[in-house]
Design a protein around this motif. Sequence first.
Motif, PDB file in Angstrom:
ATOM      1  N   LYS A  74      66.336   4.709  38.178  1.00 27.14           N
ATOM      2  CA  LYS A  74      66.509   5.062  36.872  1.00 27.14           C
ATOM      3  C   LYS A  74      65.623   6.750  36.994  1.00 27.14           C
ATOM      4  O   LYS A  74      64.871   6.578  37.735  1.00 27.14           O
ATOM      5  CB  LYS A  74      65.834   4.292  35.752  1.00 27.14           C
ATOM      6  N   PRO A  75      66.221   7.424  36.125  1.00 27.10           N
ATOM      7  CA  PRO A  75      65.427   8.850  36.142  1.00 27.10           C
ATOM      8  C   PRO A  75      64.070   9.015  35.426  1.00 27.10           C
ATOM      9  O   PRO A  75      64.101   9.455  34.235  1.00 27.10           O
ATOM     10  CB  PRO A  75      66.386   9.981  35.415  1.00 27.10           C
ATOM     11  N   PHE A  76      63.199   8.159  35.933  1.00 27.03           N
ATOM     12  CA  PHE A  76      61.831   8.303  35.138  1.00 27.03           C
ATOM     13  C   PHE A  76      60.724   8.513  36.203  1.00 27.03           C
ATOM     14  O   PHE A  76      61.000   8.291  37.457  1.00 27.03           O
ATOM     15  CB  PHE A  76      61.856   6.788  34.685  1.00 27.03           C
ATOM     16  N   LYS A  77      59.389   9.132  35.671  1.00 22.85           N
ATOM     17  CA  LYS A  77      58.397   9.356  36.369  1.00 22.85           C
ATOM     18  C   LYS A  77      57.429   8.135  35.711  1.00 22.85           C
ATOM     19  O   LYS A  77      57.691   7.965  34.648  1.00 22.85           O
ATOM     20  CB  LYS A  77      57.714  10.491  36.028  1.00 22.85           C
ATOM     21  N   TYR A  78      56.718   7.242  36.637  1.00 21.23           N
ATOM     22  CA  TYR A  78      56.079   6.173  36.019  1.00 21.23           C
ATOM     23  C   TYR A  78      54.576   6.486  36.053  1.00 21.23           C
ATOM     24  O   TYR A  78      54.232   6.980  37.437  1.00 21.23           O
ATOM     25  CB  TYR A  78      56.628   5.027  36.911  1.00 21.23           C
ATOM     26  N   ILE A  79      53.920   5.629  35.354  1.00 27.38           N
ATOM     27  CA  ILE A  79      52.616   5.687  35.415  1.00 27.38           C
ATOM     28  C   ILE A  79      52.282   4.271  35.428  1.00 27.38           C
ATOM     29  O   ILE A  79      52.541   3.630  34.300  1.00 27.38           O
ATOM     30  CB  ILE A  79      51.746   6.571  34.148  1.00 27.38           C
ATOM     31  N   VAL A  80      51.471   3.651  36.311  1.00 30.26           N
ATOM     32  CA  VAL A  80      51.060   2.264  36.232  1.00 30.26           C
ATOM     33  C   VAL A  80      49.685   2.064  36.328  1.00 30.26           C
ATOM     34  O   VAL A  80      48.813   2.736  37.102  1.00 30.26           O
ATOM     35  CB  VAL A  80      51.741   1.370  37.367  1.00 30.26           C
TER      36      VAL A  80
END
Length: 143
Positions: free
Chosen positions: A89-95
């Motif tokens: 999916k076209p996301f940048k993730y922060i975990v």
Amino acid sequence: CLLLLFVSFFVFVLFVFVCLFVSKRLLAATMADYEVEEDTSFNVEEVSTIIREAIEASIGQSSYQHSKVNQWTSNIVEQSLKRLTSLGKPFKYIVNCVMLQKNGAGLHTASSCFWDNSTDGSCTVRWDNKTMYVIVSVFGLAI
């Protein structure tokens, strides 16, 4: 007069076919837009499942051990990011992962985001066993 009636009927039939063709094309375009939107949205249930699986795989039924906290939190974050990016999916993730021993101490956290609610999203999962709490937050920012 018969020729005029035949031409009028032919124009009417042609008009009906054109209307049907255009409406089918518009419906197909609308459905395609809906499918794309559904595929690229931030799905909280899907993300929550990924986080829970990463926690279970990293910790399982282990008891809290201070010497393993860095390893556990790193594994949870890395596994979560790996699975999230594999969704395509076209996301940048922060975990973010917080782990604490159950000893009666309190913990209060808060977060705030300025983003587009129609595309971006977040998910926080609280997991615990007899000896510890794990809190994992994921923020998905549409690209």
